[in-house]
Design an enzyme around this catalytic site. Sequence first.
Site, PDB file in Angstrom:
ATOM      1  N   SER A  22     -44.495 -34.698  39.901  1.00 42.06           N
ATOM      2  CA  SER A  22     -44.093 -35.107  41.249  1.00 42.06           C
ATOM      3  C   SER A  22     -42.706 -34.617  41.648  1.00 42.06           C
ATOM      4  O   SER A  22     -42.344 -34.694  42.824  1.00 42.06           O
ATOM      5  CB  SER A  22     -44.138 -36.636  41.360  1.00 42.06           C
ATOM      6  N   GLU A  45       0.782  -1.235   0.000  1.00 39.28           N
ATOM      7  CA  GLU A  45       0.000   0.000   0.000  1.00 39.28           C
ATOM      8  C   GLU A  45       0.818   1.291   0.000  1.00 39.28           C
ATOM      9  O   GLU A  45       0.406   2.282  -0.596  1.00 39.28           O
ATOM     10  CB  GLU A  45      -0.936   0.009   1.223  1.00 39.28           C
TER      11      GLU A  45
END
Length: 819
Positions: free
Chosen positions: A480, A87
């Site tokens: 239960s 770059e």
Amino acid sequence: MVRLFGYFFGMACVLFLVAAAGVAIYLANVAKDLPDYAVLNSYAPPVTTRVHAGNGALMAEYAKEKRLFLPIQAIPDRVKAAFLSAEDKNFYNHPGVDLTGLGRAILVNLQNFGSGRRPVGASTITQQVAKNFLLSSDQTIDRKIKEAILSFRIEQAYSKDKILELYLNEIFFGLNSYGIAGAALTYFNKSVTELTVAEAAYLASLPKGPANYHPFRHPEAALERRNWVIDRMVENGYVSQSDGEEAKKQPLGVTARTTGPSLFASDYFAEAVRRQLIDQYGEKVLYEGGLSVRTSLDPQLQLAARKALQDGLITYDERRGFHGPIKQIDASGDWGKALADIPALADVPEWRLAVVLAVSDSTVDIGLQPAKDGSGKVSPDRQRGTIDAKNMQWAFRSADAARKSTKSPVGAVAPGDVVYVAKLGGDASTSYRLQQPPKVQGGLVAMDPKTGRVLAMVGGFSYAQSEFNRATQAMRQPGSSFKPFVYAAAMDNGYTPASVIMDAPIEIVSGGQVWRPENYGGESGGPSTLRSGIEHSRNLMTVRLANDLGMNIVAEYAERFGIYDHMLPVLSMSLGAGDTTVLRMVSAYSVIANGGKQIKPTLIDRIQDRYGKTIFKHEERLCEGCNAGDWQNQEEPNVVDNRETVLDPMTAYQITSMMQGVIQRGTAAGKIDLGGRDVAGKTGTTNDEKDAWFVGFTPDLVAGLYMGFDTPGPLGRGGTGGGLSAPIFNEFMQAAVKDTPESKFVIPPGMNLISIDRKTGMAAVDGDPNTIIEAFKPGTGPADSFNVIGMDSTMAPEEILKTSPQANQAVQTGTPGLF
């Protein structure tokens, strides 16, 4: 000539000054609206939130932009070199704009004018920072001028390293990854420090145009661009010629990371954590805030929980028969493409999709689903295998009324049927077993009872099959398994495990309606102790106990334990008729297991923000002196447990002891075997066997689960908590405690252990084999006379004598207080 030359020179000077003034005015006009570059000082980009298991393993990531911020000091030189070469090779030398590069770009663009080629840019890294952070991407002269002015200013205000740090953490790399750290993970599943020269060069090639150099769609262009970057690295002296040539020989090697959780089987847990984070902090913080979340998940326990629940669901489902194929395709030609397009259960890797190619009385020939590469291209490889009749025998029975049962593979499957299979034997084996995703579902949670940390959570057979979390979202009747809390309320209010209650038919009349509860199986046992009632899960005894105690008290206890937020104080609720979740039930049982201390169930241990500051921690206990800098003969620090006590520790032990009896003699007898370890628990079965529960615990671990259809329906006769869910609990617990030290339930100081008659609850007679050691609180003990709670007109005294030989014996021997 001199005068003429002077005239033209003067005109040129005037024109120059006019032009300069015009440029100055233009630049001043452009510069006056420039954004404030000081905002770069407080740069806080959207950062990925990462969720980790208790051992640090990565579970999940959440982000709109997959980015992890890295300071420049943490980025290796070879990675920086790759980006500088690709770059801006003069980055450390120019003042923000590279005039040499700019002139070169202008010359190239003039040469290409009219050719249709895209103009060549000359933006420096500083200019790209100015554009990305402060400006739009408009291709205009004004924007380029602003970009240049800002670049000069940024260079004056910040160091080169700071500018490069901003650039490397901000840029877009494709595949929804931003910043070099996120790109390294996305493309190579590596940290930045692990990147090779070739990998760093490929990542450096992407900011130019991620779509143009896609590793799967444009592999040749990607390779060419990567090699160009490597050549620039060699040219700029960052890499030797030999290393550069070696790097260019390497393949791209992209192994794109999946978007799902990295930790296997953690899907349901991770999704529950995600929901909690959104509730606590909002979506913006979750997807942009860069949180680091340490959860309570134990990966090994999670695997054990997944396997146990899946085994139980599959076992039940296969007993009901074969549902039929997943789909049908044409198997006469190349079946691979059609089979590859059918989505499989990604989180059940033990299974593969296959198509039936041929069927005989003894075997089924199958073709296995071929793989796809990153671009979606189907592999040309066509693998085959066989299913022997013995490995699909369960499928001879049809669960579909429209299909007939059979006695061989013929009639069970047909060519073109798409089914799931699991490999038998080693890698070289071609033998498979027929499988099917179960229609029955369930949820399982395991928790540390001392802290409330959720160690494992499974919300169903497969997250890919259904994302609905049955451990936290499914509201089911506990049946239960709720009874221990009725009994706990009773023993906190004057009852003992030896208290005797009538187990006989009862009618409840309310609002003109008559309710006649029944025991499972329909029988009744006459007068029985509380211990017997909970061990054998007697509904009639529980209703009488709740009626005698008062449902307001029962409701208060249920809310105190967190089972319900608001419980309707009606008698049917004493049998677990209200809706709750597995997580709530396991949390409530944890209070019993830890001796009565209130806990806050949690999936999250700690949360840190993007800067490492702790913003949440589950641990609320205080410890003065734990963070002492050194030891100066001070006393050992003491952790102060400031949690509320919501249940008498003695009551907690009494209930624990009674639930040990459930496993030793009651509804779970023969179902739980942890090699002699202390374990307690309770089964639960709802009306018409629609839900089957089991919740239980050792001194250090609580686990609970239910099984049932998502649209509640009968599981079939025998579809009880003891028959279906207890074996799943047993499988999980055996794996969970395998390598842990054995521990015992602690008897609180002051409790009295007394031998009593198992049926009458009175003190045992020497030599009587029907005895049991029972725990009594100080000031209580076995009754001196045989008293029965819940006697009413539904059962005459003479009927009691018929149903209870012990009561009859008590009358014959003249024991007072029978009625």
